[in-house]
Structure formats: C-alpha cells, structure tokens
Design a protein around this motif. Sequence first.
Motif, short mmCIF file in Angstrom:
data_model
loop_
_atom_site.label_atom_id
_atom_site.label_comp_id
_atom_site.label_asym_id
_atom_site.label_seq_id
_atom_site.Cartn_x
_atom_site.Cartn_y
_atom_site.Cartn_z
N ALA A 216 0.83 -1.21 0.00
CA ALA A 216 0.00 0.00 0.00
C ALA A 216 0.86 1.25 0.00
O ALA A 216 0.57 2.23 -0.71
CB ALA A 216 -0.93 -0.01 1.21
N ALA A 217 1.95 1.26 0.80
CA ALA A 217 2.84 2.42 0.85
C ALA A 217 3.56 2.62 -0.48
O ALA A 217 3.73 3.75 -0.94
CB ALA A 217 3.84 2.26 1.99
N LEU A 218 4.01 1.53 -1.09
CA LEU A 218 4.68 1.63 -2.39
C LEU A 218 3.73 2.15 -3.46
O LEU A 218 4.09 3.00 -4.27
CB LEU A 218 5.24 0.26 -2.79
CG LEU A 218 6.48 -0.21 -2.01
CD1 LEU A 218 6.70 -1.70 -2.20
CD2 LEU A 218 7.72 0.57 -2.46
N ASP A 219 2.49 1.64 -3.46
CA ASP A 219 1.49 2.14 -4.43
C ASP A 219 1.23 3.62 -4.21
O ASP A 219 1.15 4.40 -5.17
CB ASP A 219 0.19 1.36 -4.28
CG ASP A 219 0.27 -0.05 -4.82
OD1 ASP A 219 1.24 -0.36 -5.56
OD2 ASP A 219 -0.63 -0.86 -4.52
N ASN A 220 1.12 4.03 -2.96
CA ASN A 220 0.86 5.43 -2.64
C ASN A 220 2.02 6.32 -3.07
O ASN A 220 1.82 7.47 -3.48
CB ASN A 220 0.60 5.57 -1.14
CG ASN A 220 0.20 6.96 -0.73
OD1 ASN A 220 0.91 7.65 0.01
ND2 ASN A 220 -0.95 7.43 -1.20
N LYS B 152 15.67 -9.22 -3.67
CA LYS B 152 16.93 -9.81 -3.21
C LYS B 152 17.99 -8.71 -3.08
O LYS B 152 17.87 -7.64 -3.69
CB LYS B 152 17.45 -10.86 -4.20
CG LYS B 152 16.59 -12.12 -4.29
CD LYS B 152 17.23 -13.16 -5.20
CE LYS B 152 16.33 -14.40 -5.34
NZ LYS B 152 16.14 -15.11 -4.07
N ASN B 153 18.99 -8.99 -2.26
CA ASN B 153 20.20 -8.17 -2.16
C ASN B 153 19.95 -6.76 -1.61
O ASN B 153 20.70 -5.83 -1.92
CB ASN B 153 20.90 -8.08 -3.52
CG ASN B 153 21.27 -9.45 -4.07
OD1 ASN B 153 21.66 -10.34 -3.31
ND2 ASN B 153 21.14 -9.62 -5.37
N LEU B 154 18.94 -6.60 -0.79
CA LEU B 154 18.72 -5.33 -0.10
C LEU B 154 19.34 -5.40 1.29
O LEU B 154 19.67 -6.47 1.79
CB LEU B 154 17.22 -5.04 0.04
CG LEU B 154 16.49 -4.41 -1.15
CD1 LEU B 154 16.41 -5.37 -2.30
CD2 LEU B 154 15.08 -3.99 -0.73
N VAL C 167 14.01 3.77 1.17
CA VAL C 167 13.89 2.89 2.33
C VAL C 167 12.42 2.62 2.65
O VAL C 167 11.63 3.56 2.78
CB VAL C 167 14.58 3.50 3.56
CG1 VAL C 167 14.59 2.50 4.72
CG2 VAL C 167 16.00 3.94 3.23
N LEU C 168 12.10 1.35 2.79
CA LEU C 168 10.78 0.95 3.30
C LEU C 168 10.89 0.79 4.81
O LEU C 168 11.69 0.00 5.31
CB LEU C 168 10.34 -0.37 2.67
CG LEU C 168 9.04 -0.98 3.23
CD1 LEU C 168 7.84 -0.11 2.88
CD2 LEU C 168 8.84 -2.40 2.72
N ALA D 210 8.50 -2.08 -6.03
CA ALA D 210 9.27 -2.67 -4.95
C ALA D 210 10.75 -2.77 -5.31
O ALA D 210 11.63 -2.63 -4.44
CB ALA D 210 8.72 -4.04 -4.60
N GLY D 211 11.03 -2.96 -6.59
CA GLY D 211 12.41 -3.09 -7.04
C GLY D 211 13.25 -1.84 -6.90
O GLY D 211 14.47 -1.89 -7.04
#
Length: 331
Positions: free
Chosen positions: A63-67, A103-105, A136-137, A72-73
């Motif tokens: 939801a935060a990424l959509d907003n 991956k790799n975060l 940053v998430l 996500a990448g």
Amino acid sequence: MQPRFTLEGFGRYVPQRVLTNADLESIVETSDDWITTRTGIKERRIVAPGEACTDLAAHAARAALDNAGRAAGELSHIYVATFTPDTVCPPAACTLQDKLGLKNLACMDIAAACSGFLFALDTAMGAVARKPDSVVLVCASEVVTSRTNWADRATCVLFGDGAGAVVLSNREPKPGQASVRDIIIQSDGALGPLLTVKGGGSAHPYKLGQTVDADHFIEMIGPEIYKNAVRNMTQVCEDILARNALTMNDVDLFIPHQANLRIMEGVAKRLRCPEAKVMITVDRYGNTAAASAPIALADALAEGRVGPGSRVLMTTFGGGFTWAAALLEFA
C-alpha cells in the motif's frame, strides 16, 4: 547539500477479524463499560489463524509503495519494527523482502517495542543521509495477540494486530508527501522491568517439552507505565518543539502512541493540545504497539485530517523504556 527526508508513500493494514469488548466478555471476566471507561477501546483487529507479522507487513508495504508510485524493485533498504516477528531467526525484514520478491537489499529488524516505528524511521534517515540515492521501506508490524495472555484481564483487553509502512527517500516532496523536519529518540533501561515479555529470551530460556509460562506473554505494572508514559512523551514533545522554535499552536495534528485513551488525554492536557487536534484510533484498533503510529498517520491522511502545509507532531512510548517524537511537514 543537506539530504531531504521525504515520506513519499503511506500504507497500513489491519486484519479483517474484529474482536469487540462484548466478545471479550465471553473470554475473561470483564465488561464493555469496564474496558471503555479505563482504556477508550471498543474493538480491536485480530489475525486469522496462520496469519503472521510479515503477512500484515507485506500488505502495508504494498500500500505504501502504491501510494508513493514506487515499484518494490526501487527499494534499497527494508527496516521492520516489531517485537512479534514471525521467528526469532530469520529477521522479519528478510522474510518481508522475500514476500515482496526482492533480493540483495539491506534488511533488518528494529526492536524498540511500541516506539519501534520512530526508531526505525530515525535509522532510515541515517541510511539516506549516508547514501542519498537510498529508497527505504520502513514498516512496523505487530501480531501482539501472539504475546497476549487471554487469562489476564488487565492486559488482554488492550491489544490488537496491524501494520503500517512508509517509503522514505531524498526526493523533493510532492503534494501529499511529507518532510521529516526533526526526530528525537530516547531510552531508559532502568525502567525495563515495568513492561516485559521475558520467556524464551536467553536470560529465560525454555527447555524441550517445558510448558509455556506466563512470562511468555506481556506483563506490566500499569500505574507506573502510565506515569512514565505521560511524563516522557510530554517531555520529548516539548523538547522537539522548543528546538524547532515551535509551540503546539503551530501543530495541526497530534498523533500520540495509541496505547490507552487516558494516557493520550494526559499527554494532550500537559501539552495544552486541544482535543480536536488529537488523532485517535485506539477505540477501533486497540494498542497495536509499534504499528500504532504509522496506522494512525495513514488513517489521518485517508480521513482528510492532514492537508497541504499541515504540520504533524508524533510521539511514542514503549517497553525498554523507549520513547520518541517526530515533526512532519506536508507539502
């Protein structure tokens, strides 16, 4: 050039199942009037069987990424604030990373109890300051009911489950996004014994076949917590306002940790904050620990409590003891 600390996106998720005060009357000796009078809570959300911390976190994160209008990448870091992770190892942040297909975060958990969201946000700001291209998430997710003793009426009526998330970057804020103007995080370990979940820790290990004891669940000394919560949240709010040459008159919305209505009213009264400026979600979600602050922030946006130019003061308090305050300014 000083980095910007921009909250680009906001999200939250609460489970579908609602546990009302009337429902609790059949579980423990209590009543709707007793709970409402002492806590302000009317209902809370409870996970479904098999639903874990990172399941809630994944919903809030998407939801935060959509907003934010982010894929996500694009993320560089994932921080999860929780004291109720899926497992002791691996960290919830790593499990969440996998559920988002990444991956790799750089992924890690932040353990600061109910103050975890603001502690994680402060940590995320450090990542952006060091590497300005970071995205940053920051997620706070709790299944508090997994650490709730349903035979203890003093605690079981208080808690619910949920998750909230934000996306932090160095971008110039757009309308609907917020800048983190300042943040203060503090702790006092001498007060730790007042609020504990001891069982299973290395100081209180379990042996194979041992029966789970009460120390596996939340134990607390309520009156002492109330006094310290009101005192320290008030003080940290006064400190952050003073060092930014502001008063409560300059604040449009106050979001205190949603622990208990009496605590929130106590802090607001000491700060001389009008009731109309206080964001309250504890009545419908209960205390969702680290998730309470970002859930309340996301709900404030959804309800139109925050608009262009709004200044928001947030404060939290949790086991440790830990406490924090943050100032947000909306574009």
